[in-house]
Design a protein around this motif. Structure first.
Motif, PDB file in Angstrom:
ATOM      1  N   MET A 108     -27.115 -35.617 -24.348  1.00  0.00           N
ATOM      2  CA  MET A 108     -27.885 -35.741 -23.105  1.00  0.00           C
ATOM      3  C   MET A 108     -27.045 -36.476 -22.059  1.00  0.00           C
ATOM      4  N   ARG A 109     -26.723 -35.767 -20.970  1.00  0.00           N
ATOM      5  CA  ARG A 109     -25.971 -36.389 -19.884  1.00  0.00           C
ATOM      6  C   ARG A 109     -26.949 -36.856 -18.804  1.00  0.00           C
ATOM      7  N   PRO A 110     -26.467 -37.664 -17.822  1.00  0.00           N
ATOM      8  CA  PRO A 110     -27.394 -38.208 -16.815  1.00  0.00           C
ATOM      9  C   PRO A 110     -28.250 -37.125 -16.149  1.00  0.00           C
ATOM     10  N   LEU A 111     -27.629 -35.972 -15.822  1.00  0.00           N
ATOM     11  CA  LEU A 111     -28.385 -34.899 -15.168  1.00  0.00           C
ATOM     12  C   LEU A 111     -29.526 -34.403 -16.069  1.00  0.00           C
ATOM     13  N   ASP A 112     -29.262 -34.365 -17.389  1.00  0.00           N
ATOM     14  CA  ASP A 112     -30.306 -33.931 -18.329  1.00  0.00           C
ATOM     15  C   ASP A 112     -31.494 -34.887 -18.315  1.00  0.00           C
ATOM     16  N   TRP A 113     -31.170 -36.183 -18.279  1.00  0.00           N
ATOM     17  CA  TRP A 113     -32.250 -37.180 -18.236  1.00  0.00           C
ATOM     18  C   TRP A 113     -33.080 -37.021 -16.969  1.00  0.00           C
ATOM     19  N   VAL A 114     -32.388 -36.790 -15.831  1.00  0.00           N
ATOM     20  CA  VAL A 114     -33.101 -36.629 -14.549  1.00  0.00           C
ATOM     21  C   VAL A 114     -34.032 -35.421 -14.632  1.00  0.00           C
ATOM     22  N   VAL A 115     -33.500 -34.281 -15.117  1.00  0.00           N
ATOM     23  CA  VAL A 115     -34.311 -33.053 -15.207  1.00  0.00           C
ATOM     24  C   VAL A 115     -35.502 -33.272 -16.137  1.00  0.00           C
ATOM     25  N   MET A 116     -35.248 -33.900 -17.297  1.00  0.00           N
ATOM     26  CA  MET A 116     -36.316 -34.081 -18.289  1.00  0.00           C
ATOM     27  C   MET A 116     -37.422 -35.001 -17.762  1.00  0.00           C
ATOM     28  N   VAL A 117     -37.018 -36.156 -17.226  1.00  0.00           N
ATOM     29  CA  VAL A 117     -38.021 -37.135 -16.756  1.00  0.00           C
ATOM     30  C   VAL A 117     -38.797 -36.560 -15.569  1.00  0.00           C
ATOM     31  N   LEU A 118     -38.072 -35.895 -14.657  1.00  0.00           N
ATOM     32  CA  LEU A 118     -38.718 -35.321 -13.473  1.00  0.00           C
ATOM     33  C   LEU A 118     -39.731 -34.243 -13.878  1.00  0.00           C
ATOM     34  N   THR A 119     -39.335 -33.374 -14.812  1.00  0.00           N
ATOM     35  CA  THR A 119     -40.218 -32.286 -15.261  1.00  0.00           C
ATOM     36  C   THR A 119     -41.505 -32.851 -15.854  1.00  0.00           C
ATOM     37  N   ILE A 120     -41.355 -33.816 -16.761  1.00  0.00           N
ATOM     38  CA  ILE A 120     -42.543 -34.373 -17.434  1.00  0.00           C
ATOM     39  C   ILE A 120     -43.417 -35.132 -16.437  1.00  0.00           C
ATOM     40  N   THR A 121     -42.783 -35.846 -15.495  1.00  0.00           N
ATOM     41  CA  THR A 121     -43.554 -36.597 -14.491  1.00  0.00           C
ATOM     42  C   THR A 121     -44.379 -35.651 -13.623  1.00  0.00           C
ATOM     43  N   VAL A 122     -43.754 -34.553 -13.184  1.00  0.00           N
ATOM     44  CA  VAL A 122     -44.470 -33.587 -12.331  1.00  0.00           C
ATOM     45  C   VAL A 122     -45.645 -32.980 -13.096  1.00  0.00           C
ATOM     46  N   ILE A 123     -45.413 -32.604 -14.360  1.00  0.00           N
ATOM     47  CA  ILE A 123     -46.468 -31.980 -15.175  1.00  0.00           C
ATOM     48  C   ILE A 123     -47.672 -32.911 -15.306  1.00  0.00           C
TER      49      ILE A 123
ATOM     50  N   TYR B 281     -23.794 -26.776 -26.676  1.00  0.00           N
ATOM     51  CA  TYR B 281     -23.184 -25.659 -25.934  1.00  0.00           C
ATOM     52  C   TYR B 281     -23.824 -25.349 -24.584  1.00  0.00           C
ATOM     53  N   LEU B 282     -25.050 -25.811 -24.336  1.00  0.00           N
ATOM     54  CA  LEU B 282     -25.672 -25.486 -23.048  1.00  0.00           C
ATOM     55  C   LEU B 282     -25.162 -26.438 -21.968  1.00  0.00           C
ATOM     56  N   PRO B 283     -25.126 -25.976 -20.700  1.00  0.00           N
ATOM     57  CA  PRO B 283     -24.571 -26.818 -19.629  1.00  0.00           C
ATOM     58  C   PRO B 283     -25.504 -27.972 -19.245  1.00  0.00           C
ATOM     59  N   PRO B 284     -24.957 -29.009 -18.567  1.00  0.00           N
ATOM     60  CA  PRO B 284     -25.775 -30.153 -18.145  1.00  0.00           C
ATOM     61  C   PRO B 284     -26.942 -29.679 -17.274  1.00  0.00           C
ATOM     62  N   GLY B 285     -28.076 -30.354 -17.416  1.00  0.00           N
ATOM     63  CA  GLY B 285     -29.272 -29.963 -16.663  1.00  0.00           C
ATOM     64  C   GLY B 285     -30.130 -29.016 -17.477  1.00  0.00           C
ATOM     65  N   ILE B 286     -29.496 -27.991 -18.052  1.00  0.00           N
ATOM     66  CA  ILE B 286     -30.252 -27.017 -18.860  1.00  0.00           C
ATOM     67  C   ILE B 286     -30.696 -27.667 -20.174  1.00  0.00           C
ATOM     68  N   VAL B 287     -29.841 -28.539 -20.720  1.00  0.00           N
ATOM     69  CA  VAL B 287     -30.230 -29.264 -21.950  1.00  0.00           C
ATOM     70  C   VAL B 287     -31.498 -30.069 -21.670  1.00  0.00           C
ATOM     71  N   GLY B 288     -31.526 -30.752 -20.515  1.00  0.00           N
ATOM     72  CA  GLY B 288     -32.709 -31.539 -20.138  1.00  0.00           C
ATOM     73  C   GLY B 288     -33.942 -30.668 -20.009  1.00  0.00           C
ATOM     74  N   LEU B 289     -33.755 -29.459 -19.445  1.00  0.00           N
ATOM     75  CA  LEU B 289     -34.887 -28.529 -19.276  1.00  0.00           C
ATOM     76  C   LEU B 289     -35.429 -28.083 -20.638  1.00  0.00           C
ATOM     77  N   VAL B 290     -34.528 -27.751 -21.561  1.00  0.00           N
ATOM     78  CA  VAL B 290     -34.968 -27.283 -22.887  1.00  0.00           C
ATOM     79  C   VAL B 290     -35.642 -28.420 -23.664  1.00  0.00           C
ATOM     80  N   ILE B 291     -35.077 -29.630 -23.577  1.00  0.00           N
ATOM     81  CA  ILE B 291     -35.707 -30.773 -24.267  1.00  0.00           C
ATOM     82  C   ILE B 291     -37.083 -31.056 -23.648  1.00  0.00           C
ATOM     83  N   ALA B 292     -37.183 -30.949 -22.307  1.00  0.00           N
ATOM     84  CA  ALA B 292     -38.492 -31.139 -21.647  1.00  0.00           C
ATOM     85  C   ALA B 292     -39.481 -30.081 -22.130  1.00  0.00           C
ATOM     86  N   ALA B 293     -39.002 -28.841 -22.312  1.00  0.00           N
ATOM     87  CA  ALA B 293     -39.879 -27.767 -22.797  1.00  0.00           C
ATOM     88  C   ALA B 293     -40.375 -28.077 -24.206  1.00  0.00           C
TER      89      ALA B 293
END
Lengths: 543, 30
Positions: free
Chosen positions: A1-16, A384-396
């Protein structure tokens, strides 16, 4: 999990969660809190039904299952559309007209209080055991792969679910589910597209399917019949239909989703959307697992996907030999696959190398005593997935877990309040009293889920145990509802004795090992109906 | 859509089509 992944994950869950809470404002009566005041549109219920059914383990282990066993698991869902039609025809209008909060409340209107209480208690035990597992499963996998402390993961996830479920009731649950399902589809679709793009050279989807097909993974329809085989078209159509009938027609965690509908038509549409969308969704999840299999045909995977098992394996004196066999089989398989994709005849070599790889993995798993199916997809995602997408999949995946837990906590609280507390403890209080009791019961079941999740450590055997427990009771409950809706001459005694006979038949089937668990429902349900009809226990005449 | 009966018929035909497509998909790639 890179910083961008954390941002995507936290933002996604917060919005939901924020959206769910915003939509749930004004849940200030018991009716609004537990049934959304019967105002929900079909599309919100439809995605909520799908999100409640799709847990994190569905996401994680179905992809892994395709990698190991191919796509035949999709047959498990072939009976679901048929069940949706039956539930739309019978349960939806029956529950709507009876104006009930829970499915079990209807049983008292139709039979008597002892049948209602028996079935309510079975539900509380069954769902109560499953809810902790739904929370523990993703936490265990994320702990192993990302090093997250599992106690904190379950506490944070459980805390978020308790927060929005206690505050907003069924409306917060439904609208959060709605968003979570959309994120699940986005995460899954993105993972599939990127997996295809990551295939080396000019392999593409056609090449991936050629490779997976040669390995026997493209098997979405198997027509051979066996009583003990879980996944073939017959067990899917019949066993799967009965299982879906039990789950969608008699399990409050699903019934509560469509009891919130603004009309019979809206509730029916939500179920029929599920009938149309569920199989393609499962097919996409399995296709993703199949593409991941093709990816690891060209990019060397670890011998075992579970890092802990791999570390244990390295301590074994057999490890160097196993790893060497695995490496040479992998090279042979890659070479054969590359030639096969080019159109050369190398299918037999490919299959021989694949057999060597399977044998080596089995030998390694025997040494470690572990099963790594649940770790395959997330190993691919995190490496193997790029930064940001890992955060999205973990959020999913976290969203899949939270949508299932919130639906279960919400329904456990509803049954506790409506079928137990209001029925037996305090039946004539003001509405405000029941609203606060409902909030307290929701908080109780949420905390209960977090506490029981702390004790769930051995994942594989736990999932199996909970599924098995579910299949013990579903047949009996389905039989009671079938008697209630289709056999007007059968009364309370017929139903009650029918349940006991049905359960006895299921336990006999289990302990003799005569059939796979998918058939327990069918046999249990039929025994309940036959016993109920024979005993009759005619309904008392209306005065 | 005329009546619910038609909707249910469409769902059953859809399921049959899906299973047939899956069967051909399996035959084509295995």
């Amino acid at each position: 999990m890179r910083p961008l992944d954390w941002v995507v994950m936290v933002l996604t869950i917060t919005v939901i969660v924020s959206y769910g809470l915003w939509r749930a404002r004004g849940s200030d009566t018991t009716d609004k809190y537990l049934r959304a005041g019967r105002t929900m549109p079909w599309y919100a219920m439809a995605l909520s039904i799908m999100a409640t059914q799709a847990s994190a383990i569905t996401f994680i282990s179905t992809t892994g299952q395709a990698y190991v066993d191919g796509m035949r698991f999709v047959q498990f869902y072939f009976g679901l559309p048929l069940a949706m039609i039956v539930v739309s025809l019978t349960a939806v209008p029956t529950f709507h007209r009876a104006n009930v909060y829970t499915a079990y409340e209807y049983l008292e209107k139709r039979f008597d209080s002892k049948t209602r209480t028996l079935v309510s208690i079975i539900f509380l035990i069954q769902r109560g055991l499953a809810v902790g597992l739904a929370l523990a499963a993703p936490a265990i996998v994320l702990t192993v792969l990302l090093g997250w402390p599992d106690r904190i993961t379950t506490l944070v996830m459980g805390g978020i679910v308790i927060g929005y479920t206690v505050f907003g009731g069924v409306q917060a649950v439904t609208w959060s589910d709605f968003q979570q399902m959309l994120i699940m589809m986005c995460g899954l679709g993105t993972a599939l597209i990127i997996a295809i793009h990551l295939l080396p050279g000019d392999i593409g989807l056609a090449g991936a399917l050629t490779v997976a097909g040669a390995a026997g993974k493209i098997n979405p329809v198997t027509t051979s019949f066996s009583w003990v085989d879980r996944y073939n078209i017959w067990s899917g159509l019949f066993g799967g239909m009965f299982l879906a009938l039990s789950y969608f027609g008699c399990d409050q965690s699903q019934v509560q989703r469509y009891l919130t509908g603004s009309s019979i038509a809206q509730s029916r549409l939500s179920l029929l959307f599920n009938a149309v969308a569920k199989i393609p969704m499962q097919f996409m999840i399995l296709l993703t697992g199949t593409v991941v299999f093709a990816f690891f045909t060209f990019i060397q995977p670890p011998l075992l996907f579970h890092p802990g098992d791999m570390a244990r394996l390295r301590q074994s004196p057999d490890y160097p030999n196993l790893q060497q066999k695995f490496d040479s089989a992998f090279r042979a398989r890659t070479d054969a696959a590359t030639r096969m994709v080019r159109g050369e005849q190398s299918r037999a070599e490919f299959q021989a190398a694949q057999q060597d790889i399977d044998d080596t993995r089995k030998a390694a798993q025997k040494l470690t005593g572990g099963n790594d199916t649940n770790y395959i997809f997330l190993h691919f995602v995190t490496n193997y997935l790029p930064p940001g997408i890992v955060g999205l999949v973990i959020a999913a995946i976290l969203g899949a877990a939270m949508s299932t837990i919130s639906g279960e906590v919400n329904s456990l609280a509803t049954v506790s309040v409506i079928d137990i507390y209001k029925r037996m403890v305090h039946s004539s209080a003001a509405d405000r009293h029941y609203l606060w009791i409902s909030r307290a019961a929701t908080a109780f079941w949420g905390v209960y889920a977090v506490v029981t999740a702390q004790f769930a450590k051995n994942l594989g055997s736990l999932v199996e145990a909970v599924n098995l427990l579910g299949s013990f009771f579903y047949g009996g409950i389905l039989g009671v509802f079938a008697l209630a809706m289709y056999f007007p001459r059968v009364g309370a005694n017929g139903a009650f004795i029918g349940v006991l006979a049905g359960e006895a038949a299921i336990f006999a089937l289990h302990f003799t090992g005569a059939a796979s668990f998918l058939w327990y429902n069918v046999v249990g349900c039929i025994v309940v109906i036959v016993t109920g009809v024979l005993i009759g226990g005619a309904r008392p005449e209306e005065p | 859509l005329g009546s619910w009966g038609r909707v249910y018929t469409v769902v059953i035909l859809y399921l049959a089509t899906l299973i047939t497509l899956f069967w051909f998909f399996g035959k084509a790639w295995s």
